[in-house]
Design an enzyme around this catalytic site. Sequence first.
Site, PDB file in Angstrom:
ATOM      1  N   GLN A 159       0.856  -1.177  -0.034  1.00  0.00           N
ATOM      2  CA  GLN A 159      -0.148   0.131  -0.050  1.00  0.00           C
ATOM      3  C   GLN A 159       0.792   1.205   0.126  1.00  0.00           C
ATOM      4  O   GLN A 159       0.251   2.375  -0.122  1.00  0.00           O
ATOM      5  CB  GLN A 159      -1.012  -0.060   1.325  1.00  0.00           C
ATOM      6  CG  GLN A 159      -0.214   0.089   2.500  1.00  0.00           C
ATOM      7  CD  GLN A 159      -1.101   0.086   3.643  1.00  0.00           C
ATOM      8  OE1 GLN A 159      -1.403  -1.009   3.981  1.00  0.00           O
ATOM      9  NE2 GLN A 159      -1.554   0.964   4.431  1.00  0.00           N
TER      10      GLN A 159
ATOM     11  N   CYS B 147      -5.243   0.397   3.739  1.00  0.00           N
ATOM     12  CA  CYS B 147      -5.341  -0.929   4.112  1.00  0.00           C
ATOM     13  C   CYS B 147      -6.714  -1.449   3.913  1.00  0.00           C
ATOM     14  O   CYS B 147      -6.963  -2.619   3.497  1.00  0.00           O
ATOM     15  CB  CYS B 147      -4.761  -1.284   5.409  1.00  0.00           C
ATOM     16  SG  CYS B 147      -5.618  -0.284   6.863  1.00  0.00           S
TER      17      CYS B 147
ATOM     18  N   GLU C  96      -7.397  -1.436  -6.037  1.00  0.00           N
ATOM     19  CA  GLU C  96      -7.405  -0.716  -4.760  1.00  0.00           C
ATOM     20  C   GLU C  96      -7.694   0.695  -5.241  1.00  0.00           C
ATOM     21  O   GLU C  96      -8.549   1.599  -4.659  1.00  0.00           O
ATOM     22  CB  GLU C  96      -6.305  -0.849  -3.970  1.00  0.00           C
ATOM     23  CG  GLU C  96      -6.282  -2.322  -3.460  1.00  0.00           C
ATOM     24  CD  GLU C  96      -5.629  -3.140  -4.362  1.00  0.00           C
ATOM     25  OE1 GLU C  96      -5.780  -4.485  -4.179  1.00  0.00           O
ATOM     26  OE2 GLU C  96      -4.879  -2.654  -5.429  1.00  0.00           O
TER      27      GLU C  96
ATOM     28  N   GLU D 154      -7.053  -4.536 -11.426  1.00  0.00           N
ATOM     29  CA  GLU D 154      -5.945  -3.574 -11.114  1.00  0.00           C
ATOM     30  C   GLU D 154      -5.090  -3.238 -12.469  1.00  0.00           C
ATOM     31  O   GLU D 154      -4.364  -2.274 -12.403  1.00  0.00           O
ATOM     32  CB  GLU D 154      -4.921  -4.487 -10.357  1.00  0.00           C
ATOM     33  CG  GLU D 154      -3.550  -4.140  -9.799  1.00  0.00           C
ATOM     34  CD  GLU D 154      -3.684  -3.442  -8.531  1.00  0.00           C
ATOM     35  OE1 GLU D 154      -3.477  -1.803  -8.502  1.00  0.00           O
ATOM     36  OE2 GLU D 154      -4.078  -3.734  -7.493  1.00  0.00           O
TER      37      GLU D 154
ATOM     38  N   ASP E  51      -5.688  -4.836  15.942  1.00  0.00           N
ATOM     39  CA  ASP E  51      -4.829  -3.784  16.339  1.00  0.00           C
ATOM     40  C   ASP E  51      -3.310  -4.015  15.985  1.00  0.00           C
ATOM     41  O   ASP E  51      -2.624  -4.669  16.465  1.00  0.00           O
ATOM     42  CB  ASP E  51      -4.904  -3.944  17.961  1.00  0.00           C
ATOM     43  CG  ASP E  51      -4.140  -2.852  18.548  1.00  0.00           C
ATOM     44  OD1 ASP E  51      -3.441  -1.945  17.990  1.00  0.00           O
ATOM     45  OD2 ASP E  51      -3.903  -2.827  20.226  1.00  0.00           O
TER      46      ASP E  51
ATOM     47  N   HIS F  47      -6.129  -1.686  11.778  1.00  0.00           N
ATOM     48  CA  HIS F  47      -5.538  -1.742  10.674  1.00  0.00           C
ATOM     49  C   HIS F  47      -6.375  -3.206   9.832  1.00  0.00           C
ATOM     50  O   HIS F  47      -6.513  -4.116  10.377  1.00  0.00           O
ATOM     51  CB  HIS F  47      -3.974  -2.332  10.916  1.00  0.00           C
ATOM     52  CG  HIS F  47      -3.154  -2.869   9.563  1.00  0.00           C
ATOM     53  ND1 HIS F  47      -3.093  -1.925   8.500  1.00  0.00           N
ATOM     54  CD2 HIS F  47      -2.771  -4.100   8.997  1.00  0.00           C
ATOM     55  CE1 HIS F  47      -2.454  -2.614   7.579  1.00  0.00           C
ATOM     56  NE2 HIS F  47      -2.141  -3.890   8.047  1.00  0.00           N
TER      57      HIS F  47
ATOM     58  N   ASN G  76      -1.311  -9.236   4.549  1.00  0.00           N
ATOM     59  CA  ASN G  76      -1.113  -7.994   4.745  1.00  0.00           C
ATOM     60  C   ASN G  76      -0.990  -7.514   3.586  1.00  0.00           C
ATOM     61  O   ASN G  76      -0.772  -7.683   2.517  1.00  0.00           O
ATOM     62  CB  ASN G  76       0.197  -7.681   6.089  1.00  0.00           C
ATOM     63  CG  ASN G  76      -0.101  -6.382   6.560  1.00  0.00           C
ATOM     64  OD1 ASN G  76      -0.964  -5.584   6.372  1.00  0.00           O
ATOM     65  ND2 ASN G  76       0.770  -6.391   7.586  1.00  0.00           N
TER      66      ASN G  76
END
Length: 340
Positions: A138, A144, A169, A205, A258, A283, A307
């Site tokens: 990102q 996120c 995104e 994308e 968290d 997050h 992630n």
Amino acid sequence: MLAIFVTAVLISPALLGPSSAMPDRSLEGAWKEWKGTHAKEYLEEEETFRRAVWEKNLQKIRRHNWEAAQGKHSFQLGMNHFGDLTDEEFNQMLNGFQPELVTEQPKGVALFRESAAVEPPKEIDWRAKGYVTPVKYQGHCGSCWAFSATGALEGLLFNKTGKLVPLSEQNLIDCSWRLGNHGCHGGYISQAFEYVRENGGIDSEHSYPYLAREGSGCHYNPQNRAMNCTSIVRVQEGSEAALEQAVATVGPVSLAVDAKSFLFHFYKSGIFASSWCTQFVNHAMLAVGYGTSQEGGTNTDYWILKNSWSEKWGEDGYMRLVKGRDNHCGVANQATYPTI
């Protein structure tokens, strides 16, 4: 694929040395190597500050890993591309999830509850089944929430069509403001899904590439639409059992944790469990499975979380977070997924 991580194991805390305003000359080579690995360049005054931040972070990483080698922690840390950021800067730039305070079930959103009739498998990994696109990055943008949303949508698309297509995104960042999202300054996963539902689709994308910043207006093109979703499901809040059933029966599920602690920022490997974690999530990540690891003669259950901090973070971009231990880090507090 992986960057060179500057870590130390089996070093006594007494050898780590106190923090100092003066650079540690013994770390000169490591500092230059880290800058080269991550293409870091600074003005002279800024470099002094960034070097001090990096050294402080490295000391804390070394101390943790020494303690982990003594059996005090179930996971290891590693220096990564965020090494020159303070915790405050990190949280401001990268943790952009906005938790929803829901007093009643929103209109048009179904609720997934734990069911005694469902017996989920002991472990599952949707990566191995082709549902998960490669780890993305990102950048210095609090987006996120958008990456978590596209991850769930990508899994849904694969489930329905057998095609794994990276989704945009940037489309969500640029186009979902009227639903309460704020681009690089944070947003809601559920409102990302709602945008796709109301809009009738999301671009790929490839056709709408990521910029790591807010673009100049919305450029959604229906001709490049890669998929749509027609409904949104929220997982029973705070229930890891419900989350397990959802991940097992649906596929990748969007959620939040968290992630504000130093330990999270520099997580490298192992099963993450920290007393610093709270129930206040900030997050967004993507649950792509769960499993069990036998370490030290005991079984430890874990979630597999994807992630959006690149493959240089964690276990090639993923984290194993302890599962079944009091909803650790609030992992089951804001779980949701789209359906067709």
